[in-house]
Scaffold this motif. Structure first.
Motif, short mmCIF file in Angstrom:
data_model
loop_
_atom_site.label_atom_id
_atom_site.label_comp_id
_atom_site.label_asym_id
_atom_site.label_seq_id
_atom_site.Cartn_x
_atom_site.Cartn_y
_atom_site.Cartn_z
N PHE A 107 14.17 8.85 -6.50
CA PHE A 107 13.74 9.27 -5.17
C PHE A 107 13.21 8.10 -4.34
O PHE A 107 13.39 8.05 -3.12
CB PHE A 107 12.66 10.36 -5.31
CG PHE A 107 12.27 11.01 -4.02
CD1 PHE A 107 13.21 11.63 -3.22
CD2 PHE A 107 10.94 11.03 -3.62
CE1 PHE A 107 12.85 12.24 -2.03
CE2 PHE A 107 10.57 11.65 -2.44
CZ PHE A 107 11.52 12.25 -1.63
N ALA A 108 12.62 7.13 -5.01
CA ALA A 108 12.09 5.96 -4.31
C ALA A 108 13.18 5.10 -3.68
O ALA A 108 12.88 4.18 -2.91
CB ALA A 108 11.26 5.11 -5.28
N SER A 109 14.44 5.40 -3.97
CA SER A 109 15.55 4.68 -3.34
C SER A 109 15.67 4.99 -1.85
O SER A 109 16.24 4.19 -1.09
CB SER A 109 16.89 5.06 -3.99
OG SER A 109 16.92 4.83 -5.38
N MET A 110 15.20 6.14 -1.45
CA MET A 110 15.51 6.66 -0.12
C MET A 110 15.17 5.73 1.05
O MET A 110 16.00 5.54 1.95
CB MET A 110 14.82 8.01 0.09
CG MET A 110 15.29 9.11 -0.85
SD MET A 110 17.04 9.49 -0.63
CE MET A 110 17.16 10.97 -1.64
N PRO A 111 13.98 5.11 1.09
CA PRO A 111 13.70 4.25 2.25
C PRO A 111 14.67 3.09 2.40
O PRO A 111 15.08 2.77 3.53
CB PRO A 111 12.27 3.76 1.97
CG PRO A 111 11.67 4.83 1.12
CD PRO A 111 12.79 5.29 0.24
N ASN A 112 15.06 2.48 1.29
CA ASN A 112 16.00 1.37 1.40
C ASN A 112 17.36 1.83 1.88
O ASN A 112 18.06 1.09 2.59
CB ASN A 112 16.12 0.66 0.04
CG ASN A 112 14.86 -0.07 -0.35
OD1 ASN A 112 14.10 -0.50 0.50
ND2 ASN A 112 14.64 -0.21 -1.64
N LEU A 113 17.76 3.03 1.51
CA LEU A 113 19.01 3.58 2.00
C LEU A 113 18.91 3.89 3.50
O LEU A 113 19.82 3.58 4.28
CB LEU A 113 19.37 4.85 1.23
CG LEU A 113 19.77 4.63 -0.23
CD1 LEU A 113 19.77 5.95 -0.99
CD2 LEU A 113 21.13 3.97 -0.34
#
Length: 304
Positions: A214-220
């Motif tokens: 879930f922590a991937s979201m900001p970079n995406l």
């Protein structure tokens, strides 16, 4: 095929090297890096294209993204565009160490999000001589169209929780079945096709496990695969899209990239009657794509 690994920062990337028929280590071959979609692995659509390109005389490398599949890296299931682009550059590094690869004839093919990452990698990686995308998606654009401010707030709260001892939050790329999707009110073409490809015997593979940190979201959300393409994407470019338009946006992203790219040699090819996922593995659609890809790479990687 050869299963190989290569160094990628502080971990190793797992890959499959697809070799031409009658392969001869004493020869020099052009090579193509094949970049898989988000949530995919090297044995799926990227591997399909790699195998077909090898049959046409190319060395083709399909690999698992860092933090995913059989590749190393922590945290697991991270989808970070900056790392995905760097994976491509490490794959090129690896190809240059092989005596049977012509270091001056390396091309790049990306599918779905891998297409966006491929375009972005070519902006700064001049060893890439030609770039092609199939159902290419600017993944940041896609994620910005779905309640992105709420998502950023949720990730921020989750990071605070994890900093204070909570487990890392793992979500899914897609619902686990079409039935689950429809129960959630999801009835959109591209999402249902994604489930049909990834979550059924059609295309499923054990290491493609539908897990996304879930922590991937900001970079995406903040990533723009095509930023500065109008200045820096100068390599020959082939874009292949299907004309069955779904919500993932590969059709419009294809035209966006075509319009923006600085390439003087650029072509967009539309596969009539094909959707985003038809171009992953359906014989008729992929055959038409390969009928464009093979001469494109031959023209741009076999020239003296």
């Amino acid at each position: 095929m050869r299963k190989v690994t290569f160094k990628n920062r502080n971990w190793y990337t797992a890959a499959i090297l697809h070799l031409p028929d009658n392969f001869d280590e004493a020869q020099n071959y052009p090579a193509i890096v094949c970049v898989h979609p988000g949530g995919s692995v090297k044995e799926q659509t990227a591997g399909l294209y790699a195998g077909k390109l090898a049959k046409k005389g190319f060395i083709a490398l399909a690999y698992d993204a860092s933090f995913q599949g059989e590749s190393g890296g922590e945290p697991r299931y991270l989808e970070d565009p900056t790392n995905r682009v760097e994976d491509i550059r490490y794959a090129v590094d690896y190809l240059t160490t092989l005596n049977f690869v012509d270091k001056n004839r390396i091309g790049l093919l990306g599918i779905c999000a891998g297409g966006g990452y491929a375009a972005n990698a070519a902006l700064k990686e001049r060893r890439i001589r030609a770039v092609a995308t199939v159902s290419g998606v600017n993944i940041g654009r896609a994620f910005r169209e779905a309640n992105f401010l709420e998502t950023l707030e949720a990730v921020s709260s989750q990071r605070t929780a994890e900093a204070n001892g909570a487990e890392s939050m793992i979500t899914n790329w897609t619902p686990n079945s079409c039935e689950e999707a429809k129960q959630a009110g999801i009835n959109e073409l591209d999402m249902l096709e994604a489930i049909d490809y990834y979550r059924t015997p059609r295309g499923e593979f054990p290491t493609s496990n539908n897990k996304l940190l879930f922590a991937s979201m900001p970079n995406l959300i903040i990533f723009d695969a095509f930023h500065l393409a109008e200045f820096l994407l100068t390599q020959p470019l082939l874009i292949i899209v299907g004309d069955k338009v779904g919500a993932f946006g590969s059709y419009r992203d294809g035209f966006d990239l075509y319009q923006k790219a600085a390439s003087k040699n650029k072509t967009i090819h539309i596969v009539n009657g094909a959707g985003h996922y038809d171009l992953y593995d359906k014989p008729e659609a992929t055959a038409e794509a390969l009928d464009k890809l093979v001469p494109f790479f031959k023209e741009n990687l076999l020239q003296e």
